[in-house]
Design a protein around this motif. Sequence first.
Motif, PDB file in Angstrom:
ATOM      1  N   GLY A   1       0.800  -0.937   0.055  1.00 51.37           N
ATOM      2  CA  GLY A   1       0.071  -0.060  -0.037  1.00 51.37           C
ATOM      3  C   GLY A   1       0.718   1.252   0.002  1.00 51.37           C
ATOM      4  O   GLY A   1       1.790   1.363   0.869  1.00 51.37           O
ATOM      5  N   VAL A   2       0.407   2.289  -0.881  1.00 49.26           N
ATOM      6  CA  VAL A   2       1.362   3.406  -1.127  1.00 49.26           C
ATOM      7  C   VAL A   2       0.496   4.613  -1.002  1.00 49.26           C
ATOM      8  O   VAL A   2      -0.707   4.381  -1.896  1.00 49.26           O
ATOM      9  N   VAL A   3       0.932   5.706  -0.476  1.00 50.15           N
ATOM     10  CA  VAL A   3       0.154   6.799  -0.762  1.00 50.15           C
ATOM     11  C   VAL A   3       1.390   7.886  -1.069  1.00 50.15           C
ATOM     12  O   VAL A   3       2.485   8.276  -0.493  1.00 50.15           O
ATOM     13  N   SER A   4       1.172   8.850  -2.400  1.00 51.39           N
ATOM     14  CA  SER A   4       1.773   9.704  -2.591  1.00 51.39           C
ATOM     15  C   SER A   4       1.299  11.136  -2.597  1.00 51.39           C
ATOM     16  O   SER A   4      -0.126  11.200  -3.000  1.00 51.39           O
ATOM     17  N   VAL A   5       1.820  12.209  -2.067  1.00 56.57           N
ATOM     18  CA  VAL A   5       1.175  13.509  -2.017  1.00 56.57           C
ATOM     19  C   VAL A   5       2.148  14.545  -2.632  1.00 56.57           C
ATOM     20  O   VAL A   5       3.324  14.583  -2.439  1.00 56.57           O
TER      21      VAL A   5
ATOM     22  N   VAL B   1       1.215   1.500   3.593  1.00 57.01           N
ATOM     23  CA  VAL B   1       0.070   2.189   4.082  1.00 57.01           C
ATOM     24  C   VAL B   1      -1.285   1.796   3.718  1.00 57.01           C
ATOM     25  O   VAL B   1      -1.358   1.684   2.456  1.00 57.01           O
ATOM     26  N   THR B   2      -2.204   1.655   4.656  1.00 58.68           N
ATOM     27  CA  THR B   2      -3.619   1.309   4.058  1.00 58.68           C
ATOM     28  C   THR B   2      -4.133   2.636   4.130  1.00 58.68           C
ATOM     29  O   THR B   2      -4.278   3.499   4.978  1.00 58.68           O
ATOM     30  N   ALA B   3      -4.418   3.171   2.832  1.00 59.10           N
ATOM     31  CA  ALA B   3      -4.877   4.630   2.606  1.00 59.10           C
ATOM     32  C   ALA B   3      -6.230   4.991   3.213  1.00 59.10           C
ATOM     33  O   ALA B   3      -7.016   4.219   3.100  1.00 59.10           O
ATOM     34  N   SER B   4      -6.418   6.134   3.710  1.00 63.16           N
ATOM     35  CA  SER B   4      -7.837   6.692   3.988  1.00 63.16           C
ATOM     36  C   SER B   4      -8.348   7.844   3.360  1.00 63.16           C
ATOM     37  O   SER B   4      -9.347   8.385   3.547  1.00 63.16           O
ATOM     38  N   VAL B   5      -7.398   8.098   1.948  1.00 62.37           N
ATOM     39  CA  VAL B   5      -7.539   9.193   1.316  1.00 62.37           C
ATOM     40  C   VAL B   5      -7.815   8.600  -0.111  1.00 62.37           C
ATOM     41  O   VAL B   5      -7.260   7.631  -0.389  1.00 62.37           O
ATOM     42  N   GLU B   6      -8.246   9.344  -0.928  1.00 59.30           N
ATOM     43  CA  GLU B   6      -8.376   8.730  -2.470  1.00 59.30           C
ATOM     44  C   GLU B   6      -7.656   9.927  -3.156  1.00 59.30           C
ATOM     45  O   GLU B   6      -7.289  11.031  -2.937  1.00 59.30           O
ATOM     46  N   GLU B   7      -6.976   9.384  -4.364  1.00 58.97           N
ATOM     47  CA  GLU B   7      -6.625  10.120  -5.445  1.00 58.97           C
ATOM     48  C   GLU B   7      -7.340  11.392  -5.733  1.00 58.97           C
ATOM     49  O   GLU B   7      -8.449  11.601  -5.975  1.00 58.97           O
ATOM     50  N   GLY B   8      -6.417  12.453  -5.852  1.00 56.17           N
ATOM     51  CA  GLY B   8      -7.046  13.700  -6.200  1.00 56.17           C
ATOM     52  C   GLY B   8      -7.461  14.613  -4.823  1.00 56.17           C
ATOM     53  O   GLY B   8      -7.683  15.891  -4.823  1.00 56.17           O
ATOM     54  N   ALA B   9      -7.604  14.000  -3.549  1.00 57.16           N
ATOM     55  CA  ALA B   9      -8.039  14.796  -2.405  1.00 57.16           C
ATOM     56  C   ALA B   9      -6.959  15.618  -2.025  1.00 57.16           C
ATOM     57  O   ALA B   9      -5.860  15.332  -2.103  1.00 57.16           O
ATOM     58  N   GLU B  10      -7.441  17.060  -1.680  1.00 56.72           N
ATOM     59  CA  GLU B  10      -6.566  17.915  -1.056  1.00 56.72           C
ATOM     60  C   GLU B  10      -6.365  17.364   0.478  1.00 56.72           C
ATOM     61  O   GLU B  10      -7.299  17.344   1.238  1.00 56.72           O
ATOM     62  N   VAL B  11      -5.240  17.488   1.040  1.00 56.23           N
ATOM     63  CA  VAL B  11      -4.614  17.352   2.467  1.00 56.23           C
ATOM     64  C   VAL B  11      -3.945  18.433   2.952  1.00 56.23           C
ATOM     65  O   VAL B  11      -3.309  19.039   2.323  1.00 56.23           O
ATOM     66  N   GLU B  12      -4.142  18.494   4.424  1.00 52.77           N
ATOM     67  CA  GLU B  12      -3.367  19.530   4.897  1.00 52.77           C
ATOM     68  C   GLU B  12      -2.454  18.935   5.818  1.00 52.77           C
ATOM     69  O   GLU B  12      -2.117  17.776   5.951  1.00 52.77           O
ATOM     70  N   ALA B  13      -1.464  19.738   6.054  1.00 59.39           N
ATOM     71  CA  ALA B  13      -0.572  19.231   6.911  1.00 59.39           C
ATOM     72  C   ALA B  13      -0.882  18.597   8.221  1.00 59.39           C
ATOM     73  O   ALA B  13      -1.748  19.317   9.060  1.00 59.39           O
ATOM     74  N   GLY B  14      -0.394  17.479   8.431  1.00 65.69           N
ATOM     75  CA  GLY B  14      -0.904  16.734   9.656  1.00 65.69           C
ATOM     76  C   GLY B  14      -2.054  15.838   9.647  1.00 65.69           C
ATOM     77  O   GLY B  14      -2.320  15.155  10.597  1.00 65.69           O
ATOM     78  N   GLU B  15      -2.730  15.912   8.464  1.00 64.94           N
ATOM     79  CA  GLU B  15      -3.921  15.276   8.210  1.00 64.94           C
ATOM     80  C   GLU B  15      -3.534  13.791   8.028  1.00 64.94           C
ATOM     81  O   GLU B  15      -2.596  13.311   7.243  1.00 64.94           O
ATOM     82  N   VAL B  16      -4.465  12.966   8.583  1.00 65.73           N
ATOM     83  CA  VAL B  16      -4.023  11.441   8.568  1.00 65.73           C
ATOM     84  C   VAL B  16      -4.491  10.997   7.085  1.00 65.73           C
ATOM     85  O   VAL B  16      -5.567  11.309   6.589  1.00 65.73           O
ATOM     86  N   ILE B  17      -3.555  10.376   6.332  1.00 64.07           N
ATOM     87  CA  ILE B  17      -3.759   9.667   5.249  1.00 64.07           C
ATOM     88  C   ILE B  17      -3.851   8.434   5.219  1.00 64.07           C
ATOM     89  O   ILE B  17      -4.199   7.732   4.033  1.00 64.07           O
ATOM     90  N   GLY B  18      -3.612   7.720   6.172  1.00 64.36           N
ATOM     91  CA  GLY B  18      -3.842   6.048   6.278  1.00 64.36           C
ATOM     92  C   GLY B  18      -3.220   5.814   7.713  1.00 64.36           C
ATOM     93  O   GLY B  18      -3.072   6.137   8.515  1.00 64.36           O
TER      94      GLY B  18
END
Length: 187
Positions: free
Chosen positions: A101-105, A122-139
């Motif tokens: 499992g990979v997440v790239s930002v 990583v088991t992702a909790s976000v989807e491709e294209g989602a905007e994330v803030e610093a410190g936000e959980v991504i998985g």
Amino acid sequence: MRAKRCVRGCTRLVLLLVFTVTALLSPPPSLSLTGTDATVPALGRTWPVGLRPPVLRGWEPPETVYGPGHRGVDLTAAPGTPVRAVAAGRVAFAGRVAGKGVVSVDLAGTGDPPLRTTYEPVTASVEEGAEVEAGEVIGTVAATGSHCTAPCVHWGLRRGGTYLNPLSLLPPWLLNRGPSRLLPVHT
């Protein structure tokens, strides 16, 4: 004779106390930023996992494009540990690569091509294209897929096809935080 033993014992106790206090109050060893790229802005606002996780394996840039090395850092992290985006950006990828499992930002405001952080396994909790803030959980750290000998998350950074030291993203206050100090309370 008994007085001499008492003096020696007290001296040893005082020395032990002095060494202990000195060790507790001295700052922790700083992380090496060898191989960092001065063009990488220190825009990170958090570690990917934990508050200041131990680095199991550091950045080891290859001598050639296809040469051996370690293109990131491995941070101690148990399976299920939340993984956070170190800086604001857009999720470029969230899925599986070679069974991991990979997440790239892609980090906001870092040029063209943008800086890209990667996190695995990583088991992702976000989807491709989602905007994330610093410190936000991504998985969360996945239970399988790690290349480490102990539970960890691999954190990488690159611009285009060039790998960079991800620790370059963290400002000195995150890398070299000294010990907490107790201050007197005035009432």
